[in-house]
Each structure stands twice: as structure tokens, then as C-alpha cells.
Write a protein that holds these residues in place. Sequence first.
Motif, short mmCIF file in Angstrom:
data_model
loop_
_atom_site.label_atom_id
_atom_site.label_comp_id
_atom_site.label_asym_id
_atom_site.label_seq_id
_atom_site.Cartn_x
_atom_site.Cartn_y
_atom_site.Cartn_z
N GLY A 41 0.81 -1.21 0.00
CA GLY A 41 0.00 0.00 0.00
C GLY A 41 0.84 1.25 0.00
N ARG A 42 0.51 2.21 0.89
CA ARG A 42 1.20 3.49 0.93
C ARG A 42 1.58 3.87 2.36
N LEU A 43 2.73 4.50 2.49
CA LEU A 43 3.19 5.01 3.78
C LEU A 43 3.21 6.54 3.69
N PHE A 44 2.44 7.18 4.55
CA PHE A 44 2.36 8.63 4.59
C PHE A 44 3.20 9.12 5.77
N LEU A 45 4.16 10.00 5.51
CA LEU A 45 5.05 10.52 6.54
C LEU A 45 5.09 12.04 6.49
N THR A 46 5.10 12.64 7.66
CA THR A 46 5.22 14.09 7.76
C THR A 46 6.19 14.41 8.89
N PRO A 47 7.50 14.34 8.61
CA PRO A 47 8.49 14.62 9.65
C PRO A 47 8.37 16.02 10.24
N THR A 48 7.78 16.96 9.50
CA THR A 48 7.60 18.31 10.03
C THR A 48 6.44 18.40 11.02
N PRO A 71 5.69 15.62 13.52
CA PRO A 71 5.90 14.26 14.04
C PRO A 71 4.93 13.85 15.14
N LEU A 72 4.25 14.82 15.75
CA LEU A 72 3.33 14.50 16.85
C LEU A 72 1.94 14.12 16.34
N ILE A 73 1.70 14.28 15.06
CA ILE A 73 0.35 14.08 14.52
C ILE A 73 0.22 12.67 13.96
N TRP A 74 -0.53 11.85 14.65
CA TRP A 74 -0.67 10.44 14.27
C TRP A 74 -1.29 10.30 12.89
N ASP A 75 -2.27 11.17 12.55
CA ASP A 75 -2.95 11.04 11.26
C ASP A 75 -2.21 11.72 10.12
N ALA A 76 -1.01 12.21 10.39
CA ALA A 76 -0.14 12.70 9.32
C ALA A 76 1.03 11.76 9.10
N ASN A 77 1.08 10.70 9.90
CA ASN A 77 2.14 9.69 9.79
C ASN A 77 1.47 8.33 9.98
N TRP A 78 1.16 7.69 8.86
CA TRP A 78 0.33 6.49 8.96
C TRP A 78 0.55 5.54 7.79
N VAL A 79 0.07 4.34 8.00
CA VAL A 79 0.17 3.25 7.02
C VAL A 79 -1.19 3.04 6.37
N GLY A 80 -1.23 3.00 5.05
CA GLY A 80 -2.46 2.69 4.32
C GLY A 80 -2.31 1.32 3.66
N ILE A 81 -3.04 0.34 4.16
CA ILE A 81 -2.96 -1.02 3.63
C ILE A 81 -3.94 -1.18 2.47
N GLU A 82 -3.41 -1.47 1.29
CA GLU A 82 -4.25 -1.72 0.12
C GLU A 82 -4.31 -3.21 -0.23
N GLU A 83 -3.28 -3.95 0.12
CA GLU A 83 -3.27 -5.39 -0.15
C GLU A 83 -4.30 -6.07 0.74
N ASP A 105 4.94 -1.79 12.39
CA ASP A 105 6.13 -1.70 13.24
C ASP A 105 7.36 -1.34 12.42
N ASP A 106 7.48 -1.95 11.27
CA ASP A 106 8.63 -1.69 10.41
C ASP A 106 8.56 -0.29 9.80
N ALA A 107 7.38 0.06 9.28
CA ALA A 107 7.24 1.33 8.55
C ALA A 107 7.29 2.54 9.48
N LEU A 108 6.51 2.51 10.55
CA LEU A 108 6.45 3.65 11.47
C LEU A 108 7.53 3.56 12.55
N GLY A 109 7.69 2.36 13.11
CA GLY A 109 8.75 2.20 14.10
C GLY A 109 10.11 2.45 13.51
N GLY A 110 10.30 2.06 12.26
CA GLY A 110 11.58 2.28 11.60
C GLY A 110 11.90 3.74 11.39
N GLU A 111 10.86 4.59 11.41
CA GLU A 111 11.05 6.03 11.28
C GLU A 111 11.13 6.72 12.64
N GLY A 112 11.07 5.92 13.70
CA GLY A 112 11.20 6.48 15.04
C GLY A 112 9.90 6.88 15.70
#
Length: 273
Positions: free
Chosen positions: A33-40, A42-54, A67-74
Motif C-alpha cells: 500500500g502506501r506510507l504517509f510521513l510528515t516529519p515536520t 511528528p506529533l500528529i498520528w494522522d499525518a504519519n500512517w500506514v495505508g494497507i491496500e493489499e 512496526d517496520d514502517a512507522l517504528g523504523g522512522e522512530g
Amino acid sequence: MEGSATPDRDELLAFELALDEKVCDEVHRQSWGRLFLTPTAPLIWDANWVGIEEVGLSVAQIVAIADDALGGEGFGHRTVCLLDQADGRRVGEEVESEAAQWPRWEVERTRYMVWRGDALDPSLVGGNAEVGVREVPLAEIEGLRRTLIASEAVPSGVPEPQATVDQLFEIDRRYGGAGGDRWFTAPAAGESLSCCRLLSDGRIGQVEDVGTRQDARERGYGKAIVLAAVAAAQADGNAPIFLTAEAADWPQLMYANLGFETVGDLTILRRRP
């Protein structure tokens, strides 16, 4: 809401995803699917999230991806949107039925509701209605929006509540840049006590961020601003016009009474930091 995704629901989700891609700093397309990240923000959960399409992934596989996608980004939080409606329902039910196996994970459900009511009088904006409403840019109601964000959108117990408000307000501003800086506030005269926004891509209209200050509720402001936003969307030729509502909360009932009809849902898995 029988069966799998409806064309209405999928069209509305695609509209939201297109806005999200403009608002978030980074969008990474993956096999799942898609990984949405907003490092600017970082406190906003809905700006840093995983979208599963499979479809067909197990809960364990989905958790591992998060865990890998979000945890890997800290990030300490986990927010996962199951973009396929039927598969999302399946996964959500599995997490709830096996809660002991997935501690701290919560299931949220968002309803997509489309306007099925009549054509509305454009004079609903401008103070001619029973409860006056006016259209303003975000900058004019910054104080009200920050108050509503602090009281309604910041989760309890977050370590940096003021910084979270600041980042959520910045996300507000970005959505205005992506989908139109159109806000409707009531009453039309005096201090703004209630507001919502209208987002559009020129065809679809979305009423979003409906809120009323706690000391001003039960005066008809919420109904008035939503109807004013719908009237403005109709005047612009938007169709469909929709909003989203939490399935477990009461505003969906108000929206249904106003003329919105549920056409589908989105399942979200969330784990707080």
C-alpha cells in the motif's frame, strides 16, 4: 452497508487520499500500500500512517508492517488504515475478537456520509438564516480553531499538548492550501463560536472539522454551519457532497437527520505510543 465497498465510498476515499498526498511531506508506495510521513509534524498520528491496500493479510502481518514502517522512522504510535472496506471489516473484527493477543490496539470506524437532501438556499451563508453563518478564511478564526483542536483533537495524556495543537493547526493550513481555505462560522455577528470547513477538488465537496465551543452547544450552530457549507458546495456545482463521522460517536445521528446517508466505512487500527 451490506457487502463490500460501494462506488460512492471508494470515490470519496480516493478524494481524501489525493488531499493527503498533497498535505503530507512524503508518500512512499509499497507492495502492501502506501506510507504517509510528515516529519515536520511528528506529533500528529494522522499525518504519519500506514495505508494497507493489499487484501488478505493477517493481523500479525499488518502489525509487522506498521512496526517496520512507522517504528523504523522512530514513531512510537501506530496508525493503520485498511483501505479496502470488506477487508478492513474482517481485520477489525479479528482484532476485537482476539483483544488479548493485540494489547493496546484499538479499532476505530469512520462512516462516509453523502448528502441526499434537497437543494439548499445559498442565503444560508451571510446571516439571513435563523442562525447566521458567514464564510471566513482560517486566519480569521485561528483562536477558535486552536480552542477546538485542544479540546477535541488532542488525545488525553500526550506529553506535548501545546506543540500538538500547533502542529495540528499547521495541518489545517496545509489542507486549506490543497483543498480550499473555506470556513463557515456562527454566529454571523460577534464572536465566532462554531465552525466547519469545505474542501473541494472542483467536483467533489467535503464538509470537515465540524466543531462548536463547549460553552456554546445546543444553540443550533452545528446544524447551521454544516447546512451553510452544503449550500456553498451546491452553489459551486460540487457533487457528491460528503462528510465523515466516527461510527461510535453521536454526530453521525445529527448528520443523518440533516440529510446525509451512510454509504460505506473505513476501518482504522491504532496503538498509542
